[in-house]
Design an enzyme around this catalytic site. Structure first.
Site, PDB file in Angstrom:
ATOM      1  N   LYS A 112       0.864  -1.171   0.000  1.00 63.12           N
ATOM      2  CA  LYS A 112       0.000   0.000   0.000  1.00 63.12           C
ATOM      3  C   LYS A 112       0.902   1.224   0.000  1.00 63.12           C
ATOM      4  O   LYS A 112       1.614   1.478   0.972  1.00 63.12           O
ATOM      5  CB  LYS A 112      -0.916   0.010   1.229  1.00 63.12           C
ATOM      6  CG  LYS A 112      -1.679   1.333   1.362  1.00 63.12           C
ATOM      7  CD  LYS A 112      -2.544   1.407   2.586  1.00 63.12           C
ATOM      8  CE  LYS A 112      -2.898   2.857   2.894  1.00 63.12           C
ATOM      9  NZ  LYS A 112      -3.756   3.005   4.073  1.00 63.12           N
ATOM     10  N   GLY A 173      -8.467   8.576   9.739  1.00 62.75           N
ATOM     11  CA  GLY A 173      -8.798   8.600  11.161  1.00 62.75           C
ATOM     12  C   GLY A 173      -9.865   9.605  11.556  1.00 62.75           C
ATOM     13  O   GLY A 173     -10.184   9.727  12.735  1.00 62.75           O
ATOM     14  N   ALA A 199      -9.715   5.096   4.111  1.00 62.09           N
ATOM     15  CA  ALA A 199      -9.635   6.215   5.065  1.00 62.09           C
ATOM     16  C   ALA A 199     -10.911   7.038   5.122  1.00 62.09           C
ATOM     17  O   ALA A 199     -11.527   7.322   4.094  1.00 62.09           O
ATOM     18  CB  ALA A 199      -8.476   7.139   4.753  1.00 62.09           C
ATOM     19  N   GLY A 200     -11.282   7.384   6.340  1.00 58.56           N
ATOM     20  CA  GLY A 200     -12.378   8.310   6.554  1.00 58.56           C
ATOM     21  C   GLY A 200     -13.680   7.670   6.997  1.00 58.56           C
ATOM     22  O   GLY A 200     -14.610   8.356   7.419  1.00 58.56           O
ATOM     23  N   ASN A 221      -9.233   1.230   9.385  1.00 61.04           N
ATOM     24  CA  ASN A 221      -8.508   0.860  10.596  1.00 61.04           C
ATOM     25  C   ASN A 221      -9.150   1.511  11.825  1.00 61.04           C
ATOM     26  O   ASN A 221      -9.724   0.858  12.687  1.00 61.04           O
ATOM     27  CB  ASN A 221      -7.027   1.258  10.462  1.00 61.04           C
ATOM     28  CG  ASN A 221      -6.143   0.716  11.574  1.00 61.04           C
ATOM     29  OD1 ASN A 221      -4.946   0.577  11.385  1.00 61.04           O
ATOM     30  ND2 ASN A 221      -6.663   0.395  12.744  1.00 61.04           N
ATOM     31  N   THR A 222      -9.093   2.842  11.871  1.00 59.65           N
ATOM     32  CA  THR A 222      -9.541   3.557  13.073  1.00 59.65           C
ATOM     33  C   THR A 222     -11.002   3.285  13.413  1.00 59.65           C
ATOM     34  O   THR A 222     -11.353   3.173  14.595  1.00 59.65           O
ATOM     35  CB  THR A 222      -9.332   5.072  12.885  1.00 59.65           C
ATOM     36  OG1 THR A 222      -7.984   5.289  12.471  1.00 59.65           O
ATOM     37  CG2 THR A 222      -9.583   5.824  14.177  1.00 59.65           C
TER      38      THR A 222
END
Lengths: 270, 66
Positions: A112, A173, A199-200, A221-222
């Site tokens: 990535k 995040g 993301a987001g 992830n987050t």
């Protein structure tokens, strides 16, 4: 890759194909920000993800040599590890990180790529990302590239030979969800490689929306690791990805301004 | 001789191979990647690769990340 543009109708059973390899799960997860490795393992398992991202960092020297290792709980035999270039602000650092990752993982060359431009937003530095991608493609890497939600740039990465393009939904995040759904749709419609929102995402409905927009998958992830109950959120995300995909394939009704009764108007007795 | 390992200057014996260095650090059996002066040293060469004075050594592994 646009589902609706394919000649054969897409089905639920269709795998996600990245660089010629098929995956059943369309949810990809990161492994950062968990309390401990046990939680990482449990949440990753609950997500059903087959591809998991990892970061490459200096080994602690002189500390407990028996400290448990991430790869002990997420063995490369079970998961496809996707090393990232998180924290890199130059093409040079990103390329170096990818080469170390390939050595670390015995020649595994799926990476990535992310080259960041700014600490506050963590938005990508597209110019540096393009430079890194060019070098890495020549070097034989298979690149899944983190980019912004610009359809022109997304297409450029595809033309350069990236095996998947991963536009952000919102800053890394942030949990803000999909800020620009029309751009994501345009990117999907133009694409000849898998498009994954990266993301987001904040919660399950964001993941479902990404899939309803036609994305081939979502990387997060987050949203999982930062939830009060990460394992439960991982399970929710798994279902959201599947629900969004099913809804896309089912074909939603058009939006209308006014009502349309669901019960017949004939046969009323009042 | 002095070398720099992961940003910290350390003294190691002269004529140290990459394998010996990792063993000394207690990392001999760990899954890691090694870079010396920004060049990858493949695992297959650890036994024969000799560390030289002033070398900048990076030893990395995989950790959790998005």
């Amino acid at each position: 890759m646009s589902t609706v543009m394919q000649s054969q109708p897409a089905t639920l059973a269709d795998p996600l194909v990245i660089a010629g390899i098929s995956y059943r799960s369309r949810l990809l997860v990161g492994t950062g920000k968990y309390r401990d490795l046990a939680e990482t393992q449990a949440a990753t398992e609950a997500s059903g993800a087959e591809i998991v991202t990892v970061a490459i960092r200096r080994t602690n020297i002189g500390q407990n040599p028996n400290e448990p290792n991430l790869l002990d709980v997420l063995p490369p035999e079970k998961y496809t590890l996707l090393p990232n270039t998180a924290g890199c602000y130059t093409a040079e650092d990103a390329v170096r990180t990818c080469r170390l990752a390939r050595e670390l993982l015995d020649g595994h060359d799926l990476v990535k790529l992310e080259v960041l431009g700014d600490e506050k937003t963590l938005f990508p530095d597209i110019q540096q990302t393009l430079v890194a991608a060019e070098t890495l493609v020549k070097d034989g890497f298979r690149i899944m590239v983190y980019t912004n939600d610009d359809p022109i740039v997304a297409k450029r990465f595809e033309e350069m030979g990236c095996v998947a393009v991963m536009p952000l939904a919102a800053p890394i995040g942030s949990g803000l969800g999909i800020r620009n759904p029309y751009n994501i749709m345009t990117i999907v419609e133009n694409a000849g490689v898998p498009i994954l929102v990266d993301a987001g995402v904040g919660t399950a409905s964001d993941a479902a929306l990404a899939m309803e927009l036609g994305c081939d998958g979502v990387l997060m992830n987050t949203a999982i690791a930062g939830a009060k109950n990460p394992v439960l959120m991982a399970s929710a995300m798994k279902k959201a990805i599947e629900a969004g995909r099913e809804a896309l394939l089912a074909g939603r009704i058009p939006r209308k301004r006014f009502a349309s009764a669901s019960s017949p108007l004939e046969g009323t007795f009042f | 001789m002095q070398i720099v390992i992961n940003g910290t200057t350390r003294a190691v014996p002269d004529q140290t191979s990459a394998s010996e260095l990792l063993d000394t650090l207690g990392l001999g059996d760990k899954r890691l990647a090694l870079e010396v002066n920004c060049e990858i040293v493949p695992r297959s060469r650890f036994d024969h690769y000799m560390i030289r004075p002033g070398d900048r050594v990076e030893i990395v592994h995989a950790i959790g990340g998005g």
